[in-house]
Design a protein around this motif. Structure first.
Motif, PDB file in Angstrom:
ATOM      1  N   ALA A 111      40.525  34.167  24.854  1.00 26.68           N
ATOM      2  CA  ALA A 111      39.258  33.471  25.507  1.00 26.68           C
ATOM      3  C   ALA A 111      39.186  32.141  25.336  1.00 26.68           C
ATOM      4  CB  ALA A 111      37.979  34.064  24.754  1.00 26.68           C
ATOM      5  N   ALA A 112      39.861  31.487  24.300  1.00 28.03           N
ATOM      6  CA  ALA A 112      40.104  30.051  23.996  1.00 28.03           C
ATOM      7  C   ALA A 112      40.989  29.522  24.912  1.00 28.03           C
ATOM      8  CB  ALA A 112      40.387  29.777  22.522  1.00 28.03           C
ATOM      9  N   LEU A 119      37.052  27.262  19.031  1.00 30.73           N
ATOM     10  CA  LEU A 119      37.375  27.794  17.818  1.00 30.73           C
ATOM     11  C   LEU A 119      37.022  26.945  16.558  1.00 30.73           C
ATOM     12  CD1 LEU A 119      40.747  29.737  18.760  1.00 30.73           C
ATOM     13  CD2 LEU A 119      38.504  30.454  19.111  1.00 30.73           C
ATOM     14  N   ASN A 120      36.160  27.389  15.691  1.00 31.67           N
ATOM     15  CA  ASN A 120      35.889  26.513  14.541  1.00 31.67           C
ATOM     16  C   ASN A 120      36.710  27.097  13.260  1.00 31.67           C
ATOM     17  OD1 ASN A 120      34.217  28.973  13.435  1.00 31.67           O
ATOM     18  ND2 ASN A 120      32.434  28.265  14.575  1.00 31.67           N
ATOM     19  N   LEU A 169      38.216  40.903  28.589  1.00 35.46           N
ATOM     20  CA  LEU A 169      38.376  39.695  29.225  1.00 35.46           C
ATOM     21  C   LEU A 169      38.090  39.915  30.801  1.00 35.46           C
ATOM     22  CD1 LEU A 169      41.447  38.008  27.493  1.00 35.46           C
ATOM     23  CD2 LEU A 169      39.181  37.615  27.062  1.00 35.46           C
ATOM     24  N   ILE A 170      38.634  41.211  31.005  1.00 34.25           N
ATOM     25  CA  ILE A 170      38.344  41.549  32.311  1.00 34.25           C
ATOM     26  C   ILE A 170      36.569  41.674  32.697  1.00 34.25           C
ATOM     27  CG2 ILE A 170      38.452  43.617  34.165  1.00 34.25           C
ATOM     28  CD1 ILE A 170      41.202  44.030  33.017  1.00 34.25           C
ATOM     29  N   GLY A 171      35.944  42.393  31.702  1.00 34.67           N
ATOM     30  CA  GLY A 171      34.510  42.498  31.723  1.00 34.67           C
ATOM     31  C   GLY A 171      33.877  41.206  31.599  1.00 34.67           C
ATOM     32  N   ARG A 172      34.316  40.345  31.034  1.00 28.99           N
ATOM     33  CA  ARG A 172      33.752  38.859  31.190  1.00 28.99           C
ATOM     34  C   ARG A 172      33.998  38.014  32.309  1.00 28.99           C
ATOM     35  NH1 ARG A 172      34.088  33.839  26.761  1.00 28.99           N
ATOM     36  NH2 ARG A 172      33.434  32.574  27.951  1.00 28.99           N
ATOM     37  N   LEU A 173      35.424  38.225  32.946  1.00 28.45           N
ATOM     38  CA  LEU A 173      35.573  37.717  33.953  1.00 28.45           C
ATOM     39  C   LEU A 173      34.994  38.047  35.410  1.00 28.45           C
ATOM     40  CD1 LEU A 173      37.682  35.345  34.808  1.00 28.45           C
ATOM     41  CD2 LEU A 173      39.196  37.021  35.258  1.00 28.45           C
ATOM     42  N   VAL A 174      35.038  39.504  35.660  1.00 33.52           N
ATOM     43  CA  VAL A 174      34.609  40.041  37.028  1.00 33.52           C
ATOM     44  C   VAL A 174      33.305  41.038  36.844  1.00 33.52           C
ATOM     45  CG1 VAL A 174      36.900  39.617  37.716  1.00 33.52           C
ATOM     46  CG2 VAL A 174      36.504  41.837  36.728  1.00 33.52           C
TER      47      VAL A 174
END
Length: 298
Positions: A111-112, A119-120, A169-174
């Motif tokens: 994601a970064a 990222l901390n 990541l797919i869930g976040r993207l689309v």
């Protein structure tokens, strides 16, 4: 209090899924067994959507959302469950459960890179601890180099990690604008169809005829995976997200590998060497640290 108890129950069910999967993998063809799990889960989730009067919302999904759900099903259901069942034919359930600790770190790292998330230090430290702990646990504490320490089963477990990261990541993207229940139900139904077709193509009808010879405990484990680790666990997780927020609810996932190791020892009688406890402790500490870092970043 009830919400917190349900979230602990969710973690216990997801942790138990590795022991149930181990029992199933020893008695059934992997793709056929995975098909059964998600076919049963599909029925439960569709009934849940019907009760929630959410089935009609499927008509509102756009073409891109359907494509996204299909891609998510390919990664998160078909890919993950295939690697899950295949790996459990080769790896003890307790060691396999530790793979869960790699999911958040790998997801945050990508994601970064892809979305430029920050990222901390807490997140970075947690990533390192989880990676070291998972390596110690799944390699048995071997001092060998990575290729020599990890066999086929362990590499299949890493396939689980890759599929889960892709699913997230797919869930976040689309899949923005698609609620969690719809996402879970549709991806489960599509994934079950993929698994069924793959099983018929690669394992053949003989694998399905052989299911009649599977012992009772294997069938109980399939049902537990379908209704316990899928339908009920997700219901409790969604309730937790609604009541406490996504960040607080996801923190309970830290308990999944704890229950995974515990149940594999109690139910399957698997040995628990010191390296497994050391690796699990480091990996779980890393998960907790990443969760803390994400809450601070939020």
């Amino acid at each position: 209090m009830a919400t917190h108890l349900r979230l602990v129950g969710m973690a216990a069910l997801w942790g138990a899924s590795w022991s149930w999967g181990k029992v199933v993998a020893q008695s059934m063809a992997p793709l056929a067994a995975a098909s059964l799990r998600f076919l049963f889960a599909s029925v439960a989730l569709l009934l849940w959507m019907h009760r929630a009067s959410a089935l009609r919302d499927l008509k509102k999904l756009t073409r891109n959302q359907w494509l996204g759900l299909t891609a998510a099903a390919l990664a998160g259901v078909f890919g993950y469950s295939s690697f899950f069942m295949l790996s459990l034919q080769l790896v003890p359930a307790g060691r396999a459960a530790i793979v869960v600790t790699l999911n958040p770190g790998a997801t945050l790292l990508l994601a970064a890179l892809l979305f430029r998330e920050r990222l901390n230090p807490a997140i970075l430290t947690g990533m390192v601890l989880s990676a070291i702990g998972a390596y110690i646990a799944i390699s048995g504490g071997s001092g060998a180099t990575l290729p020599g320490a990890l066999g086929v089963g362990e590499l299949l477990l890493l396939g689980c990690v890759a599929c889960w990261v892709a699913y997230t990541l797919i869930g976040r993207l689309v899949l923005k604008g698609v609620d969690a229940l719809t996402t879970t139900t549709v991806t489960t139904v599509i994934g079950a169809s993929m698994l069924l077709l793959a099983s018929l193509a690669f394992e053949g009808s003989a694998a399905w005829r052989a299911l009649s010879d599977a012992p009772l405990n294997a069938w109980i484990s399939v049902l537990a995976l379908a209704f316990g680790a899928t339908a009920i666990a997700y219901a409790w997780y969604f309730e937790g997200v609604k009541a406490l927020g996504a960040g607080a609810a996801s923190g309970y996932i830290t308990l999944v590998p704890v229950f995974g190791v515990l149940f594999s020892s109690l139910w399957l009688g698997e040995p628990t060497p010191g390296s497994l406890f050391i690796g699990a402790a480091l990996a779980i500490s890393g998960m907790a640290l990443m969760h803390f870092g994400r809450r601070r970043a939020g």
